[in-house]
Scaffold this active site. Structure first.
Site, short mmCIF file in Angstrom:
data_model
loop_
_atom_site.label_atom_id
_atom_site.label_comp_id
_atom_site.label_asym_id
_atom_site.label_seq_id
_atom_site.Cartn_x
_atom_site.Cartn_y
_atom_site.Cartn_z
N ARG A 44 -5.23 -17.30 33.34
CA ARG A 44 -4.23 -16.23 33.23
C ARG A 44 -3.74 -15.77 34.60
O ARG A 44 -2.55 -15.46 34.77
CB ARG A 44 -4.81 -15.05 32.43
CG ARG A 44 -3.75 -14.04 32.04
CD ARG A 44 -4.21 -13.08 30.95
NE ARG A 44 -3.06 -12.42 30.34
CZ ARG A 44 -2.82 -11.11 30.41
NH1 ARG A 44 -3.66 -10.32 31.03
NH2 ARG A 44 -1.75 -10.60 29.85
N HIS A 48 0.16 -15.76 35.54
CA HIS A 48 0.89 -14.55 35.94
C HIS A 48 1.39 -14.61 37.38
O HIS A 48 2.37 -13.94 37.72
CB HIS A 48 0.03 -13.30 35.71
CG HIS A 48 0.02 -12.84 34.29
ND1 HIS A 48 -0.28 -11.56 33.90
CD2 HIS A 48 0.30 -13.52 33.14
CE1 HIS A 48 -0.18 -11.47 32.58
NE2 HIS A 48 0.14 -12.65 32.10
N HIS A 171 -3.37 -19.93 24.57
CA HIS A 171 -4.10 -18.88 23.86
C HIS A 171 -5.24 -19.41 23.00
O HIS A 171 -5.93 -18.62 22.35
CB HIS A 171 -3.13 -18.00 23.05
CG HIS A 171 -2.42 -16.98 23.89
ND1 HIS A 171 -1.42 -16.18 23.43
CD2 HIS A 171 -2.59 -16.62 25.20
CE1 HIS A 171 -0.99 -15.37 24.40
NE2 HIS A 171 -1.68 -15.64 25.50
N TRP A 187 -8.29 -15.55 20.03
CA TRP A 187 -7.38 -16.24 19.13
C TRP A 187 -8.09 -17.35 18.34
O TRP A 187 -7.62 -17.76 17.28
CB TRP A 187 -6.24 -16.89 19.92
CG TRP A 187 -5.25 -15.95 20.52
CD1 TRP A 187 -4.06 -15.55 19.97
CD2 TRP A 187 -5.31 -15.31 21.80
NE1 TRP A 187 -3.40 -14.71 20.83
CE2 TRP A 187 -4.15 -14.55 21.96
CE3 TRP A 187 -6.26 -15.30 22.86
CZ2 TRP A 187 -3.88 -13.78 23.10
CZ3 TRP A 187 -6.00 -14.54 23.99
CH2 TRP A 187 -4.82 -13.79 24.11
FE1 DDH Z 1 -1.32 -14.78 27.39
N1 DDH Z 1 -2.06 -12.93 26.94
N2 DDH Z 1 0.51 -14.22 26.78
N3 DDH Z 1 -0.60 -16.58 27.97
N4 DDH Z 1 -3.17 -15.27 28.06
C1 DDH Z 1 -3.35 -12.50 27.06
C2 DDH Z 1 -4.42 -13.26 27.44
C3 DDH Z 1 -4.33 -14.57 27.89
C4 DDH Z 1 0.86 -13.01 26.27
C5 DDH Z 1 0.06 -11.88 26.21
C6 DDH Z 1 -1.30 -11.88 26.49
C7 DDH Z 1 0.69 -17.00 27.84
C8 DDH Z 1 1.68 -16.34 27.11
C9 DDH Z 1 1.60 -15.06 26.66
C10 DDH Z 1 -3.51 -16.50 28.60
C11 DDH Z 1 -2.64 -17.51 28.97
C12 DDH Z 1 -1.28 -17.53 28.70
C13 DDH Z 1 -3.43 -11.12 26.68
C14 DDH Z 1 -4.70 -10.28 26.69
C15 DDH Z 1 -2.17 -10.74 26.33
C16 DDH Z 1 -1.73 -9.37 25.83
C17 DDH Z 1 -5.00 -9.73 28.09
C18 DDH Z 1 -6.27 -8.91 28.12
O1 DDH Z 1 -6.35 -7.93 27.36
O2 DDH Z 1 -7.17 -9.25 28.90
C19 DDH Z 1 2.22 -13.06 25.76
C20 DDH Z 1 2.95 -11.90 25.13
C21 DDH Z 1 2.66 -14.34 25.98
C22 DDH Z 1 3.95 -14.90 25.56
O3 DDH Z 1 4.75 -14.14 24.91
C23 DDH Z 1 4.33 -16.11 25.68
C24 DDH Z 1 0.88 -18.24 28.56
C25 DDH Z 1 2.23 -18.97 28.65
C26 DDH Z 1 -0.34 -18.57 29.09
C27 DDH Z 1 -0.71 -19.75 29.94
O4 DDH Z 1 -1.73 -19.79 30.53
C28 DDH Z 1 0.21 -20.89 30.07
C29 DDH Z 1 -4.95 -16.58 28.71
C30 DDH Z 1 -5.74 -17.81 29.21
C31 DDH Z 1 -5.46 -15.37 28.27
C32 DDH Z 1 -6.94 -14.96 28.16
C33 DDH Z 1 -7.36 -14.14 29.35
C34 DDH Z 1 -8.78 -13.67 29.29
O5 DDH Z 1 -9.13 -12.81 30.10
O6 DDH Z 1 -9.56 -14.15 28.46
#
Ligand code: DDH
Length: 287
Positions: A44, A48, A171, A187
């Site tokens: 993540r 980001h 996810h 998820w």
């Molecule tokens: Fe995500 N994401 N993501 N995400 N994401 C969260 C956690 C993780 C959205 C929202 C959230 C991608 C796209 C989207 C990962 C990878 C990727 C969380 C929770 C939210 C909210 C955070 C928390 O509470 O700690 C949304 C909205 C989108 C979208 O609309 C497309 C993408 C593209 C990726 C990627 O990596 C390519 C990962 C991994 C996590 C888990 C993190 C953790 O600490 O565990």
């Protein structure tokens, strides 16, 4: 005495593989975090760092590591990512020659491979930038919104519908934390292994609104132990997105192939690589 020429250290493939190995061994060692791995939160962080890119202005992207600075680090979307940055500090101390920007992306690459995902080819060449390169808030997706918002955000980075769906498969990893995003839960049932389970669950489970005080999110009707965000459900509510969800649910190899290609594109947005920068493929520790 003749002035001595300062020695410039030019890292080679072996040097990056050594950093990879160090991240992998620290992942293995620190298994008391969350579901047993820092891998998801490192992925993540890399996402980001990269997902702030704006193709019109060429601003944002992984070149800069500007999330180190408060204006960007304190954006709501980045809550909790200090855990990932702190995890990497000892690695940065051991290999001071690598930029934070290259290190964060290498950590994402390493985590995906170590969590049994596909090979992710990597190119170094990112330079850290100062606070003035911080991006404005609002460039990352809002989980409460639907397909129009997803298209606005990801088209701005230069992605198409197929790529939006392929990226979302990340996810399969990790979870939401109420004290970070407000949302809660994982998820999938195997949040530290990359599979196409996210798509399978999205299609095959019955998703209902979770009854709770928190923000609107879905839970699976049968076990109530999994979650989906409104932005996840948008991928089956939109016909064009859904066609790709069905493809990836049916074919893990296709998902791995497309995920690798799109994550490389994401991780390289806005990075001015030199001509000589070659793609490196690191050996996973399990191989
Ligand atoms: Fe995500 N994401 N993501 N995400 N994401 C969260 C956690 C993780 C959205 C929202 C959230 C991608 C796209 C989207 C990962 C990878 C990727 C969380 C929770 C939210 C909210 C955070 C928390 O509470 O700690 C949304 C909205 C989108 C979208 O609309 C497309 C993408 C593209 C990726 C990627 O990596 C390519 C990962 C991994 C996590 C888990 C993190 C953790 O600490 O565990």
């Amino acid at each position: 005495a003749a002035p001595s020429t300062p020695k410039v250290f030019t890292p080679k493939f072996e040097d990056y593989q050594a950093v990879y190995n160090e991240i992998a061994s620290r992942l293995e060692e620190k298994d008391d975090y969350d579901d047993g791995s820092y891998g998801p939160v490192l992925v993540r962080l890399a996402w980001h760092a990269s997902g702030t890119y704006d193709k019109e202005t060429g601003t944002g992207g992984s070149n800069g590591a500007t999330m180190r600075f408060a204006p960007e680090g304190s954006h709501g979307a980045n809550a909790g990512l200090n855990a990932a940055r702190d995890f990497l500090e000892p690695i940065k101390a051991k290999f001071p020659w690598i930029s934070y920007s290259d290190l964060w992306i290498l950590a994402g690459v390493c985590s995906i491979q170590e969590m049994l995902g596909p090979q992710i080819p990597y190119r170094p060449g990112r330079a850290d930038r100062d606070i003035s390169a911080c991006t404005p808030d609002g460039r990352l997706p809002d989980a409460a919104q639907g397909q129009d918002h997803l298209r606005n955000i990801f088209y701005r980075m230069g992605f198409n519908d197929q790529e939006i769906v392929a990226l979302a498969g990340a996810h399969a990893l990790g979870r939401c934390h109420a004290n970070r995003s407000g949302y809660e839960g994982p998820w999938t049932f195997s949040p530290t292994v990359l599979t196409n389970d996210y798509y399978k669950l999205l299609l095959n489970e019955k998703w209902q609104w979770k009854k709770w005080e928190g923000p609107k999110q879905y839970e699976d009707k049968s076990t109530k132990s999994l979650m989906m965000l409104p932005a996840d459900l948008a991928l089956i509510q939109d016909k064009k997105f859904k066609a790709y969800v069905e493809k990836y649910a049916a074919d893990n190899d296709l998902f791995f192939k497309d995920f690798s290609a799109v994550i490389v594109k994401l991780f390289e947005l806005g990075v001015p690589f030199t001509e000589s920068a070659e793609k490196m493929v690191f050996k996973p520790t399990s191989a």
